[in-house]
Design a protein around this motif. Structure first.
Motif, PDB file in Angstrom:
ATOM      1  N   TYR A  46      43.917  54.993  35.761  1.00 13.63           N
ATOM      2  CA  TYR A  46      42.837  55.438  36.638  1.00 13.63           C
ATOM      3  C   TYR A  46      41.512  54.956  36.058  1.00 13.63           C
ATOM      4  O   TYR A  46      41.267  55.027  34.861  1.00 13.63           O
ATOM      5  N   THR A  51      38.013  53.286  42.686  1.00 18.02           N
ATOM      6  CA  THR A  51      38.205  54.338  43.683  1.00 18.02           C
ATOM      7  C   THR A  51      37.440  54.081  44.974  1.00 18.02           C
ATOM      8  O   THR A  51      36.511  53.283  45.039  1.00 18.02           O
ATOM      9  N   GLY A  55      37.323  59.464  45.613  1.00 21.33           N
ATOM     10  CA  GLY A  55      37.755  59.481  44.220  1.00 21.33           C
ATOM     11  C   GLY A  55      39.195  59.070  43.995  1.00 21.33           C
ATOM     12  O   GLY A  55      39.684  59.095  42.869  1.00 21.33           O
ATOM     13  N   TYR A  56      39.907  58.690  45.064  1.00 22.21           N
ATOM     14  CA  TYR A  56      41.278  58.197  44.924  1.00 22.21           C
ATOM     15  C   TYR A  56      41.242  56.688  44.686  1.00 22.21           C
ATOM     16  O   TYR A  56      40.294  56.005  45.100  1.00 22.21           O
ATOM     17  N   ILE A  57      42.284  56.153  44.055  1.00 23.13           N
ATOM     18  CA  ILE A  57      42.365  54.702  43.892  1.00 23.13           C
ATOM     19  C   ILE A  57      42.373  54.089  45.297  1.00 23.13           C
ATOM     20  O   ILE A  57      43.101  54.533  46.187  1.00 23.13           O
ATOM     21  N   HIS A  58      41.554  53.085  45.485  1.00 23.86           N
ATOM     22  CA  HIS A  58      41.391  52.439  46.790  1.00 23.86           C
ATOM     23  C   HIS A  58      42.710  51.811  47.243  1.00 23.86           C
ATOM     24  O   HIS A  58      43.452  51.233  46.444  1.00 23.86           O
ATOM     25  N   LYS A  98      46.143  59.509  43.452  1.00 27.57           N
ATOM     26  CA  LYS A  98      45.461  60.336  42.465  1.00 27.57           C
ATOM     27  C   LYS A  98      46.382  60.487  41.266  1.00 27.57           C
ATOM     28  O   LYS A  98      47.535  60.903  41.417  1.00 27.57           O
TER      29      LYS A  98
END
Length: 145
Positions: A46, A51, A55-58, A98
């Motif tokens: 992460y 992100t 806030g999540y990985i794209h 996430k």
């Protein structure tokens, strides 16, 4: 027991060499974790720079890494004088990406002379628990160098 037999005994060195040339993998901080005939695992941690607005990985990052895992899984079974390219894929995002780190697992479903079909999963790992966040079905092509 692995059902695939690589035609190039030096497939692992070829995969590592090709992976090192991918600037996008360096940017993401991805690393090869496992290389076996018909299977490749790529991991990355992460990082807030990867992100989207929540806030999540794209999704684009998730797709990029699992595409490479599938491509390299296919490449393990291709001749030494070939290159691999994606010609089609479909991704389903099943949960927000996430986690503390992520594993992209690419596996060959069917290896042909020119076309290889692969599946891939992206697994988020958080506090030791694993959750599949995306799955891919991909078609790869072997092209002459």
């Amino acid at each position: 027991m692995n059902e695939y037999e690589p035609v190039d005994p030096n497939y692992e060195a070829r995969i590592r060499s090709s992976f090192e040339k991918q600037g996008v993998m360096k940017t993401i901080g991805a690393r090869l974790f496992k290389i076996a005939p018909g299977e490749v695992v790529i991991e990355f941690s992460y990082d807030p720079s990867l992100t989207q607005q929540h806030g999540y990985i794209h999704a684009g990052v998730v797709t990029t890494v699992v595409d490479s895992a599938c491509g390299y899984a296919a490449y393990t079974l291709m001749p030494a004088d070939s290159e691999v390219l994606s010609i089609e894929y479909k991704v389903n995002f099943m949960s927000p990406a996430k986690g503390e780190f992520f594993k992209s697992i690419g596996k060959v479903l069917r290896s042909g002379r020119t076309i290889t079909v692969c599946s891939g999963n992206v697994v988020a790992v958080e506090r030791g628990k694993e959750k599949v966040v995306a799955t891919m079905l991909a078609t790869m092509i072997s092209v002459a160098k």
